[in-house]
Design an enzyme around this catalytic site. Structure first.
Site, PDB file in Angstrom:
ATOM      1  N   SER A  66      78.590 -17.448   5.549  1.00 35.46           N
ATOM      2  CA  SER A  66      79.254 -17.965   6.745  1.00 35.46           C
ATOM      3  C   SER A  66      79.880 -19.319   6.431  1.00 35.46           C
ATOM      4  CB  SER A  66      78.237 -18.125   7.881  1.00 35.46           C
ATOM      5  OG  SER A  66      78.759 -19.020   8.860  1.00 35.46           O
ATOM      6  N   ASP A 169      85.174  -6.833  25.898  1.00 35.94           N
ATOM      7  CA  ASP A 169      85.479  -7.821  24.862  1.00 35.94           C
ATOM      8  C   ASP A 169      85.821  -7.159  23.524  1.00 35.94           C
ATOM      9  OD1 ASP A 169      84.753  -9.469  26.893  1.00 35.94           O
ATOM     10  OD2 ASP A 169      82.857 -10.117  25.996  1.00 35.94           O
TER      11      ASP A 169
HETATM   12  P1  ADP Z   1      80.932 -16.015  22.898  1.00 35.95           P
HETATM   13  O1  ADP Z   1      81.176 -16.173  24.359  1.00 35.95           O
HETATM   14  O2  ADP Z   1      81.824 -16.915  22.105  1.00 35.95           O
HETATM   15  O3  ADP Z   1      80.976 -14.591  22.460  1.00 35.95           O
HETATM   16  P2  ADP Z   1      78.190 -15.710  22.163  1.00 35.95           P
HETATM   17  O4  ADP Z   1      76.994 -16.557  22.396  1.00 35.95           O
HETATM   18  O5  ADP Z   1      78.192 -14.327  22.692  1.00 35.95           O
HETATM   19  O6  ADP Z   1      79.447 -16.547  22.668  1.00 35.95           O
HETATM   20  O7  ADP Z   1      78.428 -15.577  20.607  1.00 35.95           O
HETATM   21  C1  ADP Z   1      78.351 -16.681  19.748  1.00 35.95           C
HETATM   22  C2  ADP Z   1      77.558 -16.314  18.526  1.00 35.95           C
HETATM   23  O8  ADP Z   1      78.338 -15.441  17.674  1.00 35.95           O
HETATM   24  C3  ADP Z   1      77.217 -17.516  17.675  1.00 35.95           C
HETATM   25  O9  ADP Z   1      76.008 -18.111  18.086  1.00 35.95           O
HETATM   26  C4  ADP Z   1      77.111 -16.905  16.285  1.00 35.95           C
HETATM   27  O10 ADP Z   1      75.857 -16.309  16.091  1.00 35.95           O
HETATM   28  C5  ADP Z   1      78.176 -15.800  16.324  1.00 35.95           C
HETATM   29  N1  ADP Z   1      79.464 -16.326  15.836  1.00 35.95           N
HETATM   30  C6  ADP Z   1      80.617 -16.418  16.539  1.00 35.95           C
HETATM   31  N2  ADP Z   1      81.590 -16.989  15.795  1.00 35.95           N
HETATM   32  C7  ADP Z   1      81.055 -17.277  14.614  1.00 35.95           C
HETATM   33  C8  ADP Z   1      81.534 -17.914  13.416  1.00 35.95           C
HETATM   34  N3  ADP Z   1      82.789 -18.367  13.322  1.00 35.95           N
HETATM   35  N4  ADP Z   1      80.668 -18.041  12.393  1.00 35.95           N
HETATM   36  C9  ADP Z   1      79.399 -17.613  12.479  1.00 35.95           C
HETATM   37  N5  ADP Z   1      78.885 -17.022  13.562  1.00 35.95           N
HETATM   38  C10 ADP Z   1      79.694 -16.856  14.622  1.00 35.95           C
END
Ligand code: ADP
Ligand code: MG
Length: 383
Positions: A66, A169
């Site tokens: 990541s 989504d």
């Molecule tokens: P959202 O409304 O943005 O979907 P969520 O809480 O459902 O919020 O998802 C966010 C989670 O998705 C983060 O905590 C992480 O685990 C994962 N995630 C999203 N974008 C990334 C990224 N760029 N790199 C690593 N993990 C990510």
């Protein structure tokens, strides 16, 4: 920027080769809380995306880096234990959901990162699931449709993250197209691409950065209230299965038999489906003024009838409504925090952002985060 970082990270961790894939976040222009009532939603994919370079490694290990967390995780494709890192569970989940469909995924190396703001209501998690699913499907020739990939992403949230989300989504991230919104029928999953080319206008998100803990408990209460309304109407009109089947006239006929709160929740949902269809007709005429008015109507209903807004969202939507540069504004997402989505005249954009930020900061002590949005393409391979 993001693409270079992902490519560099892949090279450093895993060497050369692989394919680069992208899958975007999304906005929803209108149609809130309608999904679980089997109505319509109107999302579009956005330019902000998660990018992943992926390459089969000939073994059975999934090795993932990541970029944004600067962390490596690896697990066997058949591992039965969830990774400790939350972010890695999305990859693990998609791999397992795809395997449940009888498709064999072998080991792969993957570096990924993105520019979808996390937890802001733009669905970074769906973008993430979708890019992994899309990439594995392409690299391993799995032959899964975009709909199957969307469902695998949704099931990843249900089974490995503990979020019981609908399919909007993931659907938007996989099916989105530039200059198009997706009118998705949440009952049949049929969809239609509506033209969205607001020349002279821009889509602006203002993020309150407020996260109210009420969201999940109130979500369950709203679901129950909607079901209660359906149960009452069904006693008299047996073919009604969800609020989707309820007309405004029907609702008025049985209003007296409902608690006031149940009536107001149902009135919002029935109204919101109507507003969305009106908004789509307006898009087909290129009539963004009418489209914007439906957005204002949506906010009004969410705030007063469905009661899922909050002071910060009401303030931003209310101030936007007073500004000559705004065609429409409403809270976006489940409510009690998150963003407003605004359709704004290009010529007044800067002035509006400045004015609203200042007023909001004077009231709440902190300016909202400004997120500029352009409707873009869904999941794809990037050259
Ligand atoms: P959202 O409304 O943005 O979907 P969520 O809480 O459902 O919020 O998802 C966010 C989670 O998705 C983060 O905590 C992480 O685990 C994962 N995630 C999203 N974008 C990334 C990224 N760029 N790199 C690593 N993990 C990510
Ligand atoms: Mg999410």
């Amino acid at each position: 920027m993001t693409i270079e970082k992902v490519n560099d990270a892949f090279r450093r961790n895993f060497g050369t080769g692989g394919n680069l894939y992208a899958s975007p976040g999304r906005v929803n222009l209108i149609g809130e809380h309608t999904d679980y009532n089997l109505g319509f939603v109107l999302p579009g994919a956005i330019r902000q995306a998660i990018y992943a370079r992926i390459k089969p490694n000939g073994g059975t290990l999934c090795r993932i880096y990541s970029v944004d967390y600067d962390e490596n995780v690896e697990f066997d494709v058949a591992a039965s234990e969830l990774p400790v890192q939350q972010w890695a569970r999305y990859v693990y989940g998609v791999v397992h959901e795809v395997r449940k469909l009888g498709k064999s995924v072998a080991g792969f190396d993957c570096a990924f990162g993105g520019d979808v703001p996390l937890g802001a209501g733009l669905s970074s998690s769906a973008a993430f699931e979708s890019v992994i699913g899309y990439g594995l499907n392409d690299l391993f020739g799995l032959g899964l449709s975009r709909l199957q990939l969307a469902k695998a992403g949704q099931m990843t949230e249900h089974n490995y993250i503990g979020v019981r989300c609908g399919i909007m989504d993931q659907f938007a991230s996989l099916f989105g197209e530039k200059d198009r919104l997706i009118r998705l029928d949440c009952r049949s999953l049929e969809y239609r691409l509506e033209p969205f080319r607001p020349e002279g206008y821009r889509v602006l998100l203002l993020d309150t950065q407020v996260k109210h803990s009420l969201a999940s408990s109130q979500y369950n209460v709203r679901r129950e209230q909607c079901e209660a309304g359906v149960t009452i109407i069904r006693r008299h009109v047996p073919e009604v299965e969800s609020l989707r089947d309820v007309t405004p006239e029907m609702l008025e006929t049985y209003r007296g038999k409902m608690e006031d709160a149940v009536y107001r929740r149902c009135h919002y949902i029935v109204g919101e489906n109507g507003r969305l269809l009106k908004a789509c007709e307006a898009l087909e005429r290129g009539d963004y003024e009418t489209f914007g008015r439906q957005m204002f109507g949506s906010h009004e209903g969410l705030s007063r009838e469905y009661e899922v807004s909050c002071a910060e969202l009401d303030f931003l939507a209310g101030e936007a409504a007073k500004h000559s540069g705004v065609l429409g504004a409403r809270m976006m997402g489940g409510g009690f925090g998150g963003c407003t989505i605004n359709l704004v005249r290009e010529a007044e954009y800067e002035n509006l952002v400045g004015e609203l930020s200042e007023k909001y900061a004077a009231r709440f002590g902190k300016a909202p985060r400004v997120i500029d949005v352009v409707i873009g393409d869904g999941a794809r391979r990037v050259e």
